[in-house]
Design an enzyme around this catalytic site. Structure first.
Site, mmCIF file in Angstrom:
data_model
loop_
_atom_site.group_PDB
_atom_site.id
_atom_site.type_symbol
_atom_site.label_atom_id
_atom_site.label_comp_id
_atom_site.label_asym_id
_atom_site.label_seq_id
_atom_site.Cartn_x
_atom_site.Cartn_y
_atom_site.Cartn_z
ATOM 1 N N HIS A 1 0.804 -1.179 -0.203
ATOM 2 C CA HIS A 1 0.017 -0.317 0.191
ATOM 3 C C HIS A 1 0.926 1.150 -0.341
ATOM 4 O O HIS A 1 2.025 0.973 0.804
ATOM 5 C CB HIS A 1 -0.738 -0.263 1.420
ATOM 6 C CG HIS A 1 -1.552 1.030 0.722
ATOM 7 N ND1 HIS A 1 -1.324 2.070 2.279
ATOM 8 C CD2 HIS A 1 -2.413 2.067 0.549
ATOM 9 C CE1 HIS A 1 -2.360 3.260 2.053
ATOM 10 N NE2 HIS A 1 -3.054 2.745 1.012
ATOM 11 N N SER A 2 0.547 1.591 -0.889
ATOM 12 C CA SER A 2 1.253 3.040 -0.922
ATOM 13 C C SER A 2 3.254 3.301 -0.401
ATOM 14 O O SER A 2 3.115 2.298 -1.695
ATOM 15 C CB SER A 2 1.032 4.303 0.280
ATOM 16 O OG SER A 2 0.800 5.436 0.040
ATOM 17 N N LEU A 3 3.324 4.355 0.153
ATOM 18 C CA LEU A 3 5.442 3.766 0.042
ATOM 19 C C LEU A 3 5.665 2.224 0.008
ATOM 20 O O LEU A 3 6.716 2.217 0.168
ATOM 21 C CB LEU A 3 5.199 5.035 1.357
ATOM 22 C CG LEU A 3 6.841 5.489 1.084
ATOM 23 C CD1 LEU A 3 6.821 6.032 0.368
ATOM 24 C CD2 LEU A 3 7.257 6.113 2.902
#
Length: 326
Positions: free
Chosen positions: A154-156
């Site tokens: 997820h994301s970073l």
């Protein structure tokens, strides 16, 4: 000792799938974001375990229960977090913000759901490249220990997944990237309408990562990569993105993997997640790119694993994983 990751796991007595799912959180988060929702519902980890998947939930180096890493910064202010994950529709700063309807509360300070979520936040890394390098090694060691696995990022956490897949392509059965950190090369800075977007900092000098990743033909430094910006966006509400100049180098390890990118309808990633998809395609990496709204799953923001329809999204992810032979 520094650079270690913490991993907790659950293995069903009768797994329905031969490969476990490794869940890797984003910036300012820990693995707690996969364990439950701030309004008390079951998290994605238990959703997958209940359906017969072994699940490994990671705290990346410097976060949560993996504090042996010195490159961490300050906690982000509550107002900044709320503006991004809860899409404060009183002052939207990206064109799709008004479409965000799935946060389980009103999304402001004082909302019990938001306050519970904010209580789980931790400091983001100052040097994200060092976290990538540490997680590349820790993730490779994890797969060496448990065997082939699906990486759900997820994301970073997405660059951490790209790094692990690059280091261990033979042990990475697939990567599911939920709103991957991006867009490639330069961050997007949100501005006032009608322009909406401008280039931010040079954030990912290796295209989709901050730390080195394998290209073909090979490169010794990020400075050998050449990028060009789109002349015009793909359509209204989309940011112009950067990609390689032609002839583009390939990402040979990632090209061997099965990859899914997922984007929410109302998220601040909605204007640019397609850029990561375009970058991978140009680099010879075939993959699936799914906008949830195109599958009838509407109104999601960036923290979709915590939102009211999180179980529906988990079901879509499981169906994608199971749609390929083991």
């Amino acid at each position: 000792m520094t650079g270690q990751a913490f991993v907790q796991y659950q293995i069903p007595a009768e797994p329905c799938y031969p490969f476990p799912v490794v869940m890797i959180h984003g910036g300012g988060q820990t693995g707690a974001g996969f364990l439950s929702t701030p309004d008390g519902r079951r998290g994605w980890a238990d959703n997958f375990v209940a359906d017969g998947f072994a699940v490994y939930v990671v705290d990346a180096p410097g976060g949560g229960r993996a504090q042996g890493h010195d490159q961490v910064g300050a906690l982000r202010p509550a107002t900044a977090v709320a503006g991004r994950v809860c899409a404060d529709r009183s002052a939207p700063s990206w064109p799709q913000a008004h479409l965000h309807t799935q946060w389980p509360g009103d999304g402001g300070r004082g909302d019990p759901t938001f306050d519970q979520f904010y209580a789980s936040q931790v400091s983001s890394p100052v040097d994200a490249a060092s976290v990538e390098r540490a997680m590349r090694d820790a993730g490779a060691a994890l797969l060496d220990k448990i065997g082939p696995a699906i990486l759900l990022t997820h994301s970073l956490g997405a660059p951490l997944g790209w790094q692990i897949g690059d280091a261990r392509p033979d042990l990475t059965r697939a990567i599911v990237a939920i709103e991957p950190n991006g867009p490639p090369v330069y961050d997007v800075r949100f501005t006032a309408e009608p322009d909406w977007f401008d280039d931010g900092d040079l954030a990912r000098p290796w295209g989709i990562t901050r730390a080195p990743i394998t290209y073909s033909p090979p490169v010794e430094s990020a400075g050998e990569l050449a990028f060009a910006r789109q002349e015009s966006p793909d359509g209204p509400g989309f940011a112009r993105y950067w990609r390689q100049t032609e002839p583009a180098r390939r990402l040979p390890s990632l090209a061997r993997l099965r990859i899914l990118i997922v984007s929410g309808e109302g998220s601040y990633h909605a204007p640019y997640d397609h850029a990561t998809s375009a970058y991978l395609a140009q680099a010879g990496v075939e993959h699936d790119f799914v906008r949830l709204a195109d599958r009838g799953i509407r109104g999601n923001g960036h923290m979709m694993m915590l939102e009211k329809n999180s179980a529906d999204i988990a079901c879509l992810l499981r169906e994608w994983i199971l749609s390929s032979p083991a």
